[in-house]
Scaffold this active site. Structure first.
Site, short mmCIF file in Angstrom:
data_model
loop_
_atom_site.label_atom_id
_atom_site.label_comp_id
_atom_site.label_asym_id
_atom_site.label_seq_id
_atom_site.Cartn_x
_atom_site.Cartn_y
_atom_site.Cartn_z
N HIS A 175 0.84 -1.21 0.00
CA HIS A 175 0.00 0.00 0.00
C HIS A 175 0.88 1.26 0.00
O HIS A 175 0.60 2.22 -0.70
CB HIS A 175 -0.88 0.06 1.26
N LYS A 186 -16.15 -7.04 6.82
CA LYS A 186 -14.95 -7.76 7.22
C LYS A 186 -14.78 -7.67 8.73
O LYS A 186 -15.20 -6.70 9.35
CB LYS A 186 -13.70 -7.14 6.57
N ARG A 220 -2.39 -5.63 -8.44
CA ARG A 220 -1.28 -6.50 -8.08
C ARG A 220 -1.04 -7.58 -9.13
O ARG A 220 0.07 -7.88 -9.49
CB ARG A 220 -1.55 -7.19 -6.74
N SER A 267 -3.13 -7.78 3.23
CA SER A 267 -3.16 -7.60 4.68
C SER A 267 -3.45 -8.94 5.38
O SER A 267 -2.88 -9.24 6.42
CB SER A 267 -4.23 -6.58 5.06
N1 COA Z 1 -0.42 -3.96 -1.66
C1 COA Z 1 -0.75 -4.87 -0.76
N2 COA Z 1 -2.01 -5.32 -0.59
C2 COA Z 1 -2.96 -4.79 -1.35
C3 COA Z 1 -2.68 -3.82 -2.32
C4 COA Z 1 -1.34 -3.41 -2.46
N3 COA Z 1 -0.98 -2.49 -3.34
N4 COA Z 1 -3.84 -3.49 -2.93
C5 COA Z 1 -4.79 -4.22 -2.37
N5 COA Z 1 -4.27 -5.01 -1.41
C6 COA Z 1 -4.98 -5.99 -0.59
C7 COA Z 1 -5.51 -5.42 0.68
O1 COA Z 1 -4.56 -5.53 1.71
C8 COA Z 1 -6.71 -6.27 0.95
O2 COA Z 1 -6.29 -7.44 1.58
P1 COA Z 1 -7.26 -8.26 2.54
O3 COA Z 1 -8.45 -8.67 1.72
O4 COA Z 1 -6.39 -9.38 2.91
O5 COA Z 1 -7.61 -7.34 3.65
C9 COA Z 1 -7.20 -6.66 -0.44
O6 COA Z 1 -6.12 -6.44 -1.30
C10 COA Z 1 -8.40 -5.88 -0.86
O7 COA Z 1 -8.09 -4.52 -0.96
P2 COA Z 1 -8.77 -3.28 -0.22
O8 COA Z 1 -8.42 -2.13 -1.09
O9 COA Z 1 -8.36 -3.17 1.16
O10 COA Z 1 -10.29 -3.51 -0.08
P3 COA Z 1 -11.45 -3.86 -0.99
O11 COA Z 1 -10.97 -4.23 -2.34
O12 COA Z 1 -12.26 -4.85 -0.26
O13 COA Z 1 -12.30 -2.50 -1.03
C11 COA Z 1 -12.97 -0.31 -1.65
C12 COA Z 1 -12.03 -1.48 -1.79
C13 COA Z 1 -12.81 0.39 -0.32
C14 COA Z 1 -12.48 0.61 -2.74
C15 COA Z 1 -14.46 -0.70 -1.90
O14 COA Z 1 -14.85 -1.69 -1.01
C16 COA Z 1 -15.38 0.50 -1.78
O15 COA Z 1 -15.34 1.41 -2.57
N6 COA Z 1 -16.27 0.51 -0.78
C17 COA Z 1 -17.20 1.61 -0.52
C18 COA Z 1 -18.61 1.26 -0.93
C19 COA Z 1 -18.80 1.53 -2.39
O16 COA Z 1 -18.66 2.63 -2.88
N7 COA Z 1 -19.16 0.45 -3.10
C20 COA Z 1 -19.38 0.50 -4.52
C21 COA Z 1 -18.10 0.30 -5.25
S1 COA Z 1 -18.45 -0.15 -6.89
#
Ligand code: COA
Length: 166
Positions: free
Chosen positions: A17, A41, A90, A128
């Site tokens: 990140h 989560k 990734r 994570s």
């Molecule tokens: N390096 C290391 N790990 C990474 C990474 C990077 N560059 N990019 C992503 N990851 C990992 C994260 O650690 C996370 O790991 P985990 O699942 O083990 O915790 C996983 O990839 C998912 O990434 P993350 O970005 O934390 O969350 P997400 O993909 O579940 O959610 C949001 C992303 C917050 C953008 C999305 O849930 C959101 O927008 N929510 C708000 C509600 C909304 O608007 N919804 C409609 C969207 S269409």
């Protein structure tokens, strides 16, 4: 002035990140890291703790700000005046989900665009959850997270063991 938001769960922030934050902060004027208050989560760290850790590891980057948010990401972008959403890719497996998210976000907020950074190869495998899993079994996590995050993870595991949770 270009303002971008970099959203995620950051439970906790990893070096992967941080790599995205550092690179994105060089191409936008202001980068707001948004910690999602995600009820789907079960986190290791509270939102406040995740925000605090992010603040500590990004403290030296002047144009980075850390906030928490709930609800729709595009609403958070509008609230902060951001016209860009930053996401990291990734591996090819991230692509389908990210494409769906960015297209949905663009449909509901055409004024906000998503920009993808390809993750440094060194961190392409990292998440994570993987860091937390290695830590649960007392493995070495020093190459995955910064020292302050590593310490916070060990403290969290120790206090959870005392309480009998985790
Ligand atoms: N390096 C290391 N790990 C990474 C990474 C990077 N560059 N990019 C992503 N990851 C990992 C994260 O650690 C996370 O790991 P985990 O699942 O083990 O915790 C996983 O990839 C998912 O990434 P993350 O970005 O934390 O969350 P997400 O993909 O579940 O959610 C949001 C992303 C917050 C953008 C999305 O849930 C959101 O927008 N929510 C708000 C509600 C909304 O608007 N919804 C409609 C969207 S269409």
């Amino acid at each position: 002035m270009t303002i971008a938001v970099y959203p995620g769960s950051f439970d906790p922030v990893t070096l992967g990140h941080l790599d995205i934050i550092e690179r994105a902060s060089r191409v936008v004027d202001r980068l707001i890291v948004g910690v999602l208050n995600n009820s789907m989560k079960t986190p290791m760290f509270t939102v406040a703790e995740r925000v605090e850790l992010l603040k500590r590891v990004t403290g030296a980057i002047p144009n980075v700000e850390v906030r928490s948010f709930g609800g729709l990401l595009v609403d958070f972008a509008h609230e902060t005046g951001a016209s860009v959403i930053v996401r990291g890719l990734r591996a090819v497996t991230d692509f389908e989900y990210e494409l769906q998210m960015s297209q949905t976000n663009r449909k509901i907020a055409p004024d906000v665009d998503t920009v993808f950074f390809t993750t440094n190869l060194e961190y392409a495998y990292l998440s994570s959850s993987i860091v937390k899993e290695v830590a649960m079994y007392e493995g070495n996590i020093s190459e995955f997270v910064s020292p302050e995050v590593e310490q916070a993870i060990w403290e969290k595991i120790k206090s959870s063991e005392k309480k009998g949770s985790l």
